[in-house]
Design a protein around this motif. Structure first.
Motif, PDB file in Angstrom:
ATOM      1  N   LYS A  13       0.830  -1.212   0.000  1.00 13.01           N
ATOM      2  CA  LYS A  13       0.000   0.000   0.000  1.00 13.01           C
ATOM      3  C   LYS A  13       0.861   1.257   0.000  1.00 13.01           C
ATOM      4  O   LYS A  13       0.541   2.236  -0.678  1.00 13.01           O
ATOM      5  CB  LYS A  13      -0.944  -0.011   1.202  1.00 13.01           C
ATOM      6  N   ILE A  14       1.967   1.245   0.745  1.00 12.81           N
ATOM      7  CA  ILE A  14       2.883   2.391   0.739  1.00 12.81           C
ATOM      8  C   ILE A  14       3.501   2.546  -0.653  1.00 12.81           C
ATOM      9  O   ILE A  14       3.546   3.649  -1.198  1.00 12.81           O
ATOM     10  CB  ILE A  14       3.964   2.245   1.828  1.00 12.81           C
ATOM     11  N   ALA A  15       3.938   1.448  -1.246  1.00  7.57           N
ATOM     12  CA  ALA A  15       4.548   1.492  -2.580  1.00  7.57           C
ATOM     13  C   ALA A  15       3.574   2.041  -3.622  1.00  7.57           C
ATOM     14  O   ALA A  15       3.975   2.746  -4.547  1.00  7.57           O
ATOM     15  CB  ALA A  15       5.044   0.110  -2.988  1.00  7.57           C
ATOM     16  N   ALA A  16       2.296   1.751  -3.438  1.00  7.81           N
ATOM     17  CA  ALA A  16       1.266   2.212  -4.378  1.00  7.81           C
ATOM     18  C   ALA A  16       0.776   3.620  -4.062  1.00  7.81           C
ATOM     19  O   ALA A  16      -0.046   4.169  -4.796  1.00  7.81           O
ATOM     20  CB  ALA A  16       0.096   1.235  -4.370  1.00  7.81           C
ATOM     21  N   GLY A  17       1.241   4.208  -2.956  1.00  7.64           N
ATOM     22  CA  GLY A  17       0.805   5.548  -2.581  1.00  7.64           C
ATOM     23  C   GLY A  17      -0.551   5.588  -1.913  1.00  7.64           C
ATOM     24  O   GLY A  17      -1.152   6.644  -1.754  1.00  7.64           O
ATOM     25  N   THR A  27      12.456   4.979  -6.916  1.00  7.38           N
ATOM     26  CA  THR A  27      12.935   4.640  -8.259  1.00  7.38           C
ATOM     27  C   THR A  27      11.842   3.824  -8.934  1.00  7.38           C
ATOM     28  O   THR A  27      10.767   3.606  -8.356  1.00  7.38           O
ATOM     29  CB  THR A  27      14.236   3.811  -8.201  1.00  7.38           C
ATOM     30  N   ASP A  28      12.137   3.308 -10.103  1.00  9.51           N
ATOM     31  CA  ASP A  28      11.169   2.448 -10.791  1.00  9.51           C
ATOM     32  C   ASP A  28      10.896   1.161 -10.021  1.00  9.51           C
ATOM     33  O   ASP A  28       9.816   0.588 -10.140  1.00  9.51           O
ATOM     34  CB  ASP A  28      11.681   2.077 -12.189  1.00  9.51           C
ATOM     35  N   THR A  29      11.870   0.719  -9.196  1.00 12.49           N
ATOM     36  CA  THR A  29      11.736  -0.581  -8.520  1.00 12.49           C
ATOM     37  C   THR A  29      11.667  -0.514  -7.007  1.00 12.49           C
ATOM     38  O   THR A  29      11.329  -1.508  -6.363  1.00 12.49           O
ATOM     39  CB  THR A  29      12.904  -1.515  -8.904  1.00 12.49           C
ATOM     40  N   THR A  30      12.026   0.642  -6.403  1.00 16.99           N
ATOM     41  CA  THR A  30      12.079   0.734  -4.941  1.00 16.99           C
ATOM     42  C   THR A  30      11.418   1.999  -4.418  1.00 16.99           C
ATOM     43  O   THR A  30      11.272   2.983  -5.137  1.00 16.99           O
ATOM     44  CB  THR A  30      13.540   0.722  -4.428  1.00 16.99           C
ATOM     45  N   VAL A  31      11.053   1.935  -3.139  1.00 15.04           N
ATOM     46  CA  VAL A  31      10.581   3.101  -2.393  1.00 15.04           C
ATOM     47  C   VAL A  31      11.307   3.085  -1.059  1.00 15.04           C
ATOM     48  O   VAL A  31      11.419   2.037  -0.414  1.00 15.04           O
ATOM     49  CB  VAL A  31       9.051   3.050  -2.147  1.00 15.04           C
ATOM     50  N   ILE A  47      12.053  -0.639   0.352  1.00 14.74           N
ATOM     51  CA  ILE A  47      11.237  -1.777  -0.066  1.00 14.74           C
ATOM     52  C   ILE A  47      11.229  -1.879  -1.584  1.00 14.74           C
ATOM     53  O   ILE A  47      11.341  -0.868  -2.280  1.00 14.74           O
ATOM     54  CB  ILE A  47       9.778  -1.659   0.453  1.00 14.74           C
ATOM     55  N   PRO A  48      11.079  -3.096  -2.089  1.00 13.09           N
ATOM     56  CA  PRO A  48      10.843  -3.229  -3.522  1.00 13.09           C
ATOM     57  C   PRO A  48       9.367  -2.943  -3.796  1.00 13.09           C
ATOM     58  O   PRO A  48       8.514  -3.160  -2.929  1.00 13.09           O
ATOM     59  CB  PRO A  48      11.181  -4.695  -3.801  1.00 13.09           C
ATOM     60  N   ILE A  69      17.866  -2.462  -4.136  1.00 12.15           N
ATOM     61  CA  ILE A  69      17.693  -2.104  -2.730  1.00 12.15           C
ATOM     62  C   ILE A  69      19.036  -1.705  -2.129  1.00 12.15           C
ATOM     63  O   ILE A  69      19.136  -0.707  -1.406  1.00 12.15           O
ATOM     64  CB  ILE A  69      17.045  -3.260  -1.936  1.00 12.15           C
ATOM     65  N   LEU A  70      20.081  -2.451  -2.442  1.00 11.86           N
ATOM     66  CA  LEU A  70      21.407  -2.125  -1.914  1.00 11.86           C
ATOM     67  C   LEU A  70      21.932  -0.810  -2.475  1.00 11.86           C
ATOM     68  O   LEU A  70      22.543  -0.019  -1.750  1.00 11.86           O
ATOM     69  CB  LEU A  70      22.379  -3.271  -2.189  1.00 11.86           C
ATOM     70  N   ARG A  71      21.679  -0.558  -3.749  1.00 14.76           N
ATOM     71  CA  ARG A  71      22.078   0.738  -4.322  1.00 14.76           C
ATOM     72  C   ARG A  71      21.328   1.874  -3.636  1.00 14.76           C
ATOM     73  O   ARG A  71      21.902   2.925  -3.335  1.00 14.76           O
ATOM     74  CB  ARG A  71      21.821   0.761  -5.827  1.00 14.76           C
ATOM     75  N   ALA A  72      20.043   1.677  -3.382  1.00 12.30           N
ATOM     76  CA  ALA A  72      19.242   2.698  -2.697  1.00 12.30           C
ATOM     77  C   ALA A  72      19.792   2.952  -1.301  1.00 12.30           C
ATOM     78  O   ALA A  72      19.837   4.103  -0.848  1.00 12.30           O
ATOM     79  CB  ALA A  72      17.783   2.265  -2.630  1.00 12.30           C
TER      80      ALA A  72
END
Length: 119
Positions: A13-17, A27-31, A47-48, A69-72
């Protein structure tokens, strides 16, 4: 199904806003967002956007997203000015390890001395 958003998952739900959070990076893959119960001056969750219950499952299914995730984590450490002093990346896996939300997430902790071993 793994990878697909889960209607009852807080982090999906957080990832979806759909649930508010203090987002610090997306990013396109993480929040990445601030933990609501911080354990250090910097405590950010990454999170992914895809749903997998834990880090090992994510890494096996979508290793590129696990790497994202590690780059983030490194980018957050730089944003919060803890990259040079040190930071910790923690993936809790299973309830016995303290995982309470079963959607892969990394805790980025820093800004104070972090003793070893933890817990």
């Amino acid at each position: 199904m793994a990878g697909e958003p889960q209607a009852d998952c807080l982090f999906c739900k957080i990832a979806a806003g759909k649930v508010p959070a203090t987002i610090v990076r997306e990013t396109d893959t993480t929040v990445a967002f601030r933990d609501i119960n911080p354990q250090a001056p910097t405590h950010v969750l990454v999170i992914p956007k895809v749903h997998y219950p834990d880090a090992a499952t994510l890494a096996a299914a979508e290793p590129q997203v696990a790497a994202d995730i590690l780059r983030a984590a490194e980018e957050i450490a730089e944003l919060d000015d803890i990259k040079e002093t040190g930071f910790r990346i923690v993936f809790n896996t299973g309830s016995g390890a303290g995982q309470t939300v079963f959607h892969t997430h990394a805790h980025i902790l820093g800004g104070r001395s972090l003793q070893w071993p933890p817990g």
